[in-house]
Scaffold this motif. Structure first.
Motif, PDB file in Angstrom:
ATOM      1  N   UNK A  59       1.175  -1.162  -0.111  1.00  0.00           N
ATOM      2  CA  UNK A  59       0.342  -0.124   0.422  1.00  0.00           C
ATOM      3  C   UNK A  59       0.408   1.345  -0.645  1.00  0.00           C
ATOM      4  N   UNK A  60       0.336   2.314  -0.477  1.00  0.00           N
ATOM      5  CA  UNK A  60       1.067   4.040  -0.745  1.00  0.00           C
ATOM      6  C   UNK A  60       1.630   3.864   0.669  1.00  0.00           C
ATOM      7  N   UNK A  61       0.429   3.788   2.086  1.00  0.00           N
ATOM      8  CA  UNK A  61       0.951   3.970   2.688  1.00  0.00           C
ATOM      9  C   UNK A  61       2.485   3.253   4.306  1.00  0.00           C
ATOM     10  N   UNK A  62       2.063   2.142   3.452  1.00  0.00           N
ATOM     11  CA  UNK A  62       2.919   1.678   4.048  1.00  0.00           C
ATOM     12  C   UNK A  62       4.522   1.910   3.265  1.00  0.00           C
ATOM     13  N   UNK A  63       4.650   1.643   2.436  1.00  0.00           N
ATOM     14  CA  UNK A  63       5.913   2.208   1.425  1.00  0.00           C
ATOM     15  C   UNK A  63       6.308   3.605   1.974  1.00  0.00           C
ATOM     16  N   UNK A  64       5.288   4.550   1.643  1.00  0.00           N
ATOM     17  CA  UNK A  64       5.984   5.792   2.514  1.00  0.00           C
ATOM     18  C   UNK A  64       6.696   5.438   4.221  1.00  0.00           C
ATOM     19  N   UNK A  65       5.319   5.362   4.738  1.00  0.00           N
ATOM     20  CA  UNK A  65       6.146   4.482   6.050  1.00  0.00           C
ATOM     21  C   UNK A  65       7.931   4.677   6.446  1.00  0.00           C
ATOM     22  N   UNK A  66       7.532   3.155   4.974  1.00  0.00           N
ATOM     23  CA  UNK A  66       8.292   2.618   5.505  1.00  0.00           C
ATOM     24  C   UNK A  66       9.985   3.644   4.601  1.00  0.00           C
ATOM     25  N   UNK A  67       9.477   4.297   3.646  1.00  0.00           N
ATOM     26  CA  UNK A  67      10.939   5.309   3.079  1.00  0.00           C
ATOM     27  C   UNK A  67      11.303   5.640   4.193  1.00  0.00           C
ATOM     28  N   UNK A  68      10.396   6.838   4.618  1.00  0.00           N
ATOM     29  CA  UNK A  68      10.281   7.688   5.916  1.00  0.00           C
ATOM     30  C   UNK A  68      11.265   6.952   7.075  1.00  0.00           C
ATOM     31  N   UNK A  69      11.190   5.875   7.618  1.00  0.00           N
ATOM     32  CA  UNK A  69      10.968   5.467   8.790  1.00  0.00           C
ATOM     33  C   UNK A  69      12.893   4.500   8.110  1.00  0.00           C
ATOM     34  N   UNK A  70      13.102   3.748   7.584  1.00  0.00           N
ATOM     35  CA  UNK A  70      14.726   3.812   7.131  1.00  0.00           C
ATOM     36  C   UNK A  70      15.703   4.562   6.301  1.00  0.00           C
ATOM     37  N   UNK A  71      15.701   5.801   6.907  1.00  0.00           N
ATOM     38  CA  UNK A  71      15.867   6.933   6.244  1.00  0.00           C
ATOM     39  C   UNK A  71      16.567   7.156   7.603  1.00  0.00           C
ATOM     40  N   UNK A  72      16.114   6.216   8.192  1.00  0.00           N
ATOM     41  CA  UNK A  72      16.942   6.983   9.939  1.00  0.00           C
ATOM     42  C   UNK A  72      17.450   5.343  10.639  1.00  0.00           C
ATOM     43  N   UNK A  73      17.167   5.040   9.549  1.00  0.00           N
ATOM     44  CA  UNK A  73      18.373   3.546  10.128  1.00  0.00           C
ATOM     45  C   UNK A  73      20.100   4.109   9.602  1.00  0.00           C
ATOM     46  N   UNK A  74      21.057   3.332  10.667  1.00  0.00           N
ATOM     47  CA  UNK A  74      22.675   3.695  10.082  1.00  0.00           C
ATOM     48  C   UNK A  74      22.491   2.049   9.428  1.00  0.00           C
ATOM     49  N   UNK A  75      21.914   1.923   8.384  1.00  0.00           N
ATOM     50  CA  UNK A  75      22.252   0.824   7.648  1.00  0.00           C
ATOM     51  C   UNK A  75      20.541   0.107   6.743  1.00  0.00           C
ATOM     52  N   UNK A  76      20.537   0.911   5.443  1.00  0.00           N
ATOM     53  CA  UNK A  76      19.152  -0.174   5.007  1.00  0.00           C
ATOM     54  C   UNK A  76      19.394  -1.660   5.038  1.00  0.00           C
TER      55      UNK A  76
END
Length: 173
Positions: A59-76
């Motif tokens: 879904x659009x909302x999960x993909x968008x959440x993941x993109x914003x969330x993953x950007x904060x992780x030390x490694x994707x």
């Protein structure tokens, strides 16, 4: 990783979505969701827990959440976008993890929807730390919330009660 090593499942509910006149699958994040998703990612990064694999609903909302969330992780981590996670029941979520997650993966992050993510967390939690499970049950599983479960079973043997809920965090905490 050997099959009898400890594993982790990180369960992330998508961030707050907007309600425009589009099909449910295409709903984007609301402004609050765009703010909360990176906060949740920073929180996970601060715990030192690093996912090896992310399973994300399409879904659009999960993909968008993941993109914003993953950007904060030390490694994707490697990401698999899985259609079967969209509006999936806890049983379906378990089936997908049993099929998709390679045995050498130690930590899986699942980005999904309620009520499935709350149900999954509750059904897997055979034990829990402190007030994590009672708090989850009383508050529900808010948008951008994160649950962390540990287990000592191979992915293919994932079933109700095998996990231990160690953490439940919400941006509302």
């Amino acid at each position: 990783m050997s099959v009898d090593s400890s594993r982790r499942i990180i369960v992330l509910r998508h961030a707050k979505a907007d309600w425009p006149a589009v099909p449910d699958h295409e709903r984007p994040l609301a402004d609050r969701g765009r703010k909360d998703a990176p906060v949740a990612g920073r929180w996970l990064a601060g715990t030192g827990i690093t996912p090896d694999l992310a399973l994300c609903s399409t879904s659009e909302r999960t993909r968008e959440t993941w993109k914003l969330f993953a950007h904060e992780l030390p490694t994707r981590p490697r990401t698999v976008y899985e259609e079967r996670l969209y509006e999936a029941s806890p049983g379906r979520l378990i089936e997908v993890m049993q099929e998709v997650v390679p045995e050498e993966v130690g930590t899986v992050l699942l980005v999904g929807h309620n009520p499935g993510v709350q149900g999954l967390t509750e059904v897997l939690a055979g034990g829990f730390e402190g007030d994590t499970l009672p708090r989850l049950r009383s508050s529900g599983f808010p948008t951008s919330a994160v649950a962390v479960l540990t287990l000592d079973t191979p992915w293919k043997a994932l079933e109700p009660g095998v996990g231990h809920l160690t953490t439940f965090w919400s941006p509302k905490d």
